[in-house]
Design a protein around this motif. Structure first.
Motif, short mmCIF file in Angstrom:
data_model
loop_
_atom_site.label_atom_id
_atom_site.label_comp_id
_atom_site.label_asym_id
_atom_site.label_seq_id
_atom_site.Cartn_x
_atom_site.Cartn_y
_atom_site.Cartn_z
N THR A 66 0.81 -1.22 0.00
CA THR A 66 0.00 0.00 0.00
C THR A 66 0.85 1.27 0.00
O THR A 66 0.32 2.38 0.04
N TYR A 67 2.16 1.11 -0.03
CA TYR A 67 3.05 2.27 -0.01
C TYR A 67 4.00 2.10 -1.18
O TYR A 67 5.04 1.46 -1.06
N ASN A 68 3.62 2.61 -2.34
CA ASN A 68 4.38 2.33 -3.55
C ASN A 68 4.63 3.58 -4.37
O ASN A 68 3.79 4.47 -4.44
N ASN A 69 5.78 3.62 -4.99
CA ASN A 69 6.06 4.62 -6.01
C ASN A 69 5.87 3.97 -7.37
O ASN A 69 6.65 3.09 -7.75
N TYR A 70 4.81 4.36 -8.06
CA TYR A 70 4.50 3.74 -9.34
C TYR A 70 3.65 4.78 -10.07
O TYR A 70 2.43 4.71 -10.05
N TYR A 71 4.36 5.76 -10.67
CA TYR A 71 3.68 6.95 -11.18
C TYR A 71 2.68 6.64 -12.29
O TYR A 71 1.83 7.45 -12.59
N GLU A 72 2.81 5.46 -12.90
CA GLU A 72 1.83 5.07 -13.92
C GLU A 72 0.42 5.04 -13.33
O GLU A 72 -0.58 5.13 -14.04
N SER A 76 0.94 9.68 -5.66
CA SER A 76 0.99 9.50 -4.21
C SER A 76 1.19 8.03 -3.89
O SER A 76 0.89 7.15 -4.69
N LYS A 77 1.71 7.79 -2.69
CA LYS A 77 2.10 6.42 -2.32
C LYS A 77 0.91 5.46 -2.30
O LYS A 77 1.06 4.26 -2.48
N SER A 78 -0.29 6.01 -2.03
CA SER A 78 -1.45 5.12 -1.95
C SER A 78 -2.14 4.96 -3.31
O SER A 78 -2.98 4.07 -3.48
N ASP A 79 -1.79 5.79 -4.28
CA ASP A 79 -2.43 5.69 -5.60
C ASP A 79 -2.30 4.32 -6.25
O ASP A 79 -3.31 3.77 -6.73
N PRO A 80 -1.10 3.73 -6.29
CA PRO A 80 -0.98 2.44 -6.99
C PRO A 80 -1.91 1.37 -6.43
O PRO A 80 -2.59 0.68 -7.19
N SER A 81 -1.98 1.24 -5.10
CA SER A 81 -2.84 0.18 -4.57
C SER A 81 -4.31 0.49 -4.84
O SER A 81 -5.13 -0.41 -4.92
N GLU A 82 -4.63 1.78 -5.01
CA GLU A 82 -6.03 2.12 -5.28
C GLU A 82 -6.38 2.00 -6.76
O GLU A 82 -7.51 1.69 -7.11
#
Lengths: 305, 209
Positions: A66-72, A76-82
């Motif tokens: 839930t704490y990821n850097n994945y700008y695709e 924000s850190k929570s964006d990828p898991s969401e």
């Protein structure tokens, strides 16, 4: 130099996250009780802390996912898991091209071949000065690349992430120049620590962590470990990688974890291990110096940062 | 009648606003207590207190334009409170850095302030806020006279430094710092427009005399 089993990386059995957590608690409790029983309180406390502080205590699954850097999928850190749930990872094709005898388009299974994934517990150090410890499952890259028979001109390997704004909402903004590209020198790619990852904590790799196929280069800053790989290209020239072309003063091609070379805007001497309150010292090559420092003999790592 | 409104204002409205200004802190404390600060709690505390510092600075700077535009002069009486809350949240923001990022390692802090532009700028803004907070009392206002206003114009610089501090630390996504920067530009732009307008009308008055 071939090191199959570095001293501090135990490809331990695949254990569910609950057990990891309990093991940690057990260790702490045992240390506290044991030390408290026989030692004066001050010393006992220090030993308990040291036991809990071993440098390979896995970060909880929940935190890793839930704490990821994945700008695709957003900045924000929570964006990828969401947002990453929408990514379709099956079927998946990897294109191999460039200086090799067997270029082509391979279904993921064929690309990986008959290799069984092994577990590796690695530290992950982000360039933003936080870190985790993650039990990955994957195949060493050096067991995969030779199958495509790279030629003598193959000096580097370049990896490209999927480009698909329909599935990757972050790519609809111009946060970075898409698609994301990373690369390694051939000897870095062939180093036994370099892993192509397909799983995490004994489970299938979650989309936000780079499914279905990502790279892990544990002695380099996290941004080198490119996610959702669709293309592998053997090149003669050093690849133009994403962050180092965005901002060459701040992000180098090598990006080896190095407490002696600060990011121009912040220090790299320390890091916050996720789960810790205070920062700890960052280790040269993220603690893998013994295994990898030889790759850079004779290089000025202040210049080639 | 006016007296009654005044009483109502200082006995009810001002305390309510005061409590409202404490809500962000209460919310952060609640999240901390509940263990809901996320995967990187220190980073969350640092970012949230930083956000609220900027927001209170902008709110403070919004008071005068809103008062002029609405003609509601009582608004002015919130300005000091909002400004002091800006200082309060900046103080918390610095405390998080001092305790959790550096753990009172003064040497490292000095090195950080000297070497990292975003920290230099943020720390300067923090230091500049101190004299403003110290001279915010009625007694100090009287004692300083016209110099009080001169001194307190520093808040424009402080707000610019605050936004710069934010913009300078992000890696690639500048949208939020730009939003704060945009709002600040509006608030400062309004003042320029107002001053120029007043200067203008003043010369007009002089020439017609």
């Amino acid at each position: 130099m071939l090191i199959k089993k570095p001293a501090d990386i135990r490809p331990s059995e695949i254990t569910p996250p609950e057990l990891y957590a309990r093991r940690r608690e057990f260790l702490k409790t045992a240390a506290v009780l044991g030390a408290a029983a026989i030692l004066p309180p001050a010393l006992g406390g220090r030993i308990a802390r040291a036991a809990a502080d071993d440098n390979l205590k896995p970060t909880p699954y929940q935190d890793v996912t839930t704490y990821n850097n994945y700008y695709e999928f957003g900045s924000s850190k929570s964006d990828p898991s969401e947002n990453a749930g929408s990514l379709k990872t099956k079927p998946w094709t990897v294109t191999v091209e460039g200086h090799c005898e067997k270029p082509g388009q391979y279904a993921l299974e064929d690309f990986l071949g008959s290799q069984t994934p092994e577990e590796r517990i690695y530290r992950l150090r982000c360039v933003e000065a936080w870190s985790m410890v993650i039990p990955w499952q994957g195949v060493p890259l050096n067991k995969i690349l030779p199958r495509f028979q790279p030629t003598a001109n193959a000096k580097y390997v370049e990896f490209t992430t999927l480009l698909d704004p329909a599935q990757m909402p972050g790519q609809r903004t111009r946060l970075l120049s898409w698609p994301y590209v990373e690369g390694l020198r051939m000897d870095e790619a062939m180093h036994p620590l370099t892993l192509l990852v397909t799983g995490l904590y004994g489970k299938e790799l979650p989309n936000q962590n780079g499914a279905p196929l990502r790279l892990i280069v544990p002695w380099k800053y996290g941004f080198k470990s490119v996610k959702a790989i669709v293309k592998v290209r053997f090149t003669e020239q050093q690849p133009r990688t994403t962050w180092s072309s965005e901002n060459p003063d701040e992000y180098g091609f090598y990006a080896n974890v190095n407490p002696a070379v600060d990011h121009p805007r912040w220090t790299q001497k320390k890091e916050r291990r996720i789960g810790d309150l205070f920062r700890r010292d960052t280790l040269p090559f993220n603690g893998y110096a013994e295994q990898v420092a030889g790759l850079y003999a004779g290089m000025d790592l202040r210049k080639s940062f | 009648m006016a007296l009654q409104i005044d009483r109502w204002f200082s006995l009810v409205v001002k305390p309510l606003v005061f409590v409202a200004c404490l809500l962000p802190l209460a919310w952060l404390l609640w999240l901390t207590w509940q263990g809901q600060l996320g995967v990187n709690p220190v980073e969350t505390l640092s970012h949230r207190t930083g956000d609220w510092s900027l927001r209170f600075l902008l709110l403070t700077l919004a008071v005068t334009p809103l008062r002029r535009l609405s003609g509601w002069n009582r608004l002015q009486r919130f300005r000091r409170m909002l400004g002091l809350f800006a200082f309060f949240y900046v103080g918390l923001h610095f405390a998080v850095y001092l305790v959790f990022d550096q753990f009172f390692d003064w040497q490292a802090i000095v090195a950080d302030v000297a070497k990292r532009p975003y920290i230099t700028v943020g720390f300067t803004a923090f230091l500049l806020l101190i004299p403003l907070a110290v001279t915010s009392t009625n007694g100090m206002m009287k004692r300083l006279g016209r110099n009080w206003q001169r001194l307190h114009r520093l808040v424009y610089l402080i707000a610019v430094l605050g936004v710069l501090h934010y913009a300078w630390l992000v890696k690639a996504d500048l949208r939020e710092p730009l939003l704060y920067g945009g709002l600040l530009s509006v608030l400062l732009g309004y003042r320029l427009w107002w001053w120029r307008g007043r200067g203008h009308s003043a010369t007009v008055i002089r020439s017609t005399r």
